[in-house]
Enzyme design. Structure first.
Site: not given
Ligand code: XIL
Length: 318
Positions: A239, A241, A132, A209, A173
């Site tokens: 990651e 979701d 990030e 996400h 990432n």
């Protein structure tokens, strides 16, 4: 119906995996699901390899919690995506409060990366070296690293990681890079700049996400991730979701099933996408409700570890 990791392998991916976290391992029903390597061929420590956990004081390294995850992966015959070395969050206060000079921060960064990567040498499939670094508008986050060192900190971190474990895949990432735009372009530029400088970067992670109904289409994901693989790096969904407003409606539950399928199918279809990792697999341990208030039910299993339509969506995409 089959199992997620087995299906992923059979379809040509390297893994289907999940994040986990140390406190969750005391739940024996959860641990049994996590340890089933036909479902999860890869695990990611959700917190215990982050800077605050690993180096809470300068030069004071505490690997016990990270080792628990690494040893669990070994025992279960699962790959580990080691996560993460440099991030603006979950930094110990000594990192954010020291009056650094470029020279002192370079030394601290190198010590952190070198010591952690050396400790886990040979155990990590990959490292999220920098996490990030970008704002949504494509500029660099003005965190302690950037404000002291400019974008050189990225190269410093990757070079130190490459020297400490030449066999680990080194990743950049981030989130909101899963679709074209200023942030995705800036991430491409990070890859290009590192490669131009002769620095080793092997992969780019797309956190993914998502909010139900706004998952990028297979075509969008492929086009976007394809701009990265065209530079010679692998990509992964790291990651995943897919949250929804609470309480769940039947329409959102069905849309979530479609969305999970879209993501696994997108990765599968794009050559160079090596795997999909969910950011934990059951709603009880999801970070979503506390981070995005009013939303939840983001995972593939419910609070009682039962498969949701989302699970069958993820499987159907493989
Ligand atoms: C999250 C963890 O899941 C939480 O337990 C913690 O409180 C905050 O961090 N992007 C990342 C992950 O790269 O490390 C974050 O994990 C979720 C967002």
């Amino acid at each position: 119906y089959g199992q997620l990791h087995t299906a992923a392998k059979n379809a040509g991916l390297l893994f289907f995996g999940t994040a986990t976290d140390n406190p969750e391992l005391t739940d024996s029903a959860y641990l049994a699901k996590l340890s089933d390597s036909t479902q999860f061929g890869q695990i990611t420590p959700g917190n215990s390899m982050k800077w605050d956990a690993i180096e809470p004081g300068p030069g004071n390294f505490t690997f016990a919690a990270g080792d628990v995850i690494a040893n669990l992966a070994k025992k279960n015959n699962q790959l580990i995506r080691c996560h993460n070395l440099v991030w603006h969050q979950q930094l110990p206060s000594w990192v954010t409060s020291t009056a650094w000079t470029p020279a002192t921060l370079t030394a601290a960064l190198q010590l952190h990366v070198t010591t952690e990567v050396t400790h886990y040498k040979g155990q990590c499939y990959s490292w999220d070296v920098v996490n990030e670094a970008l704002n949504d508008n494509g500029t660099f986050r003005n965190d302690i690293f950037f404000s002291t060192l400019g974008e050189d900190y990225i190269k410093i971190a990757f070079d130190a990681a490459a020297a400490a474990d030449p066999d680990a895949k080194l990743y950049y990432n981030d989130f909101n890079t899963e679709f074209p735009g200023a942030k995705s372009t800036a991430a491409l530029n990070i890859v290009k700049a590192l490669k131009a400088a002769g620095t080793k970067i092997d992969g780019v992670g797309f956190q993914s996400h998502f909010l139900v109904g706004s998952t990028p289409s297979i075509a969008t994901q492929m086009k976007n991730m394809g701009t990265f693989t065209a530079l010679g790096v692998e990509v992964a969904v790291t990651e995943l979701d897919i949250r929804m407003p609470l309480p769940p409606t039947q329409a959102n539950v069905a849309q979530q099933q479609t969305d999970y399928q879209t993501v696994t199918a997108g990765c599968l279809t794009l050559k160079g996408c090596i795997g999909v990792t969910v950011w934990d697999f059951d709603d009880a341990f999801s970070w979503v409700p506390s981070t995005f208030p009013g939303t939840g039910s983001a995972c593939i299993l419910d609070d009682n570890l039962n498969e949701k339509p989302a699970y069958f969506g993820a499987l159907a995409g493989l």
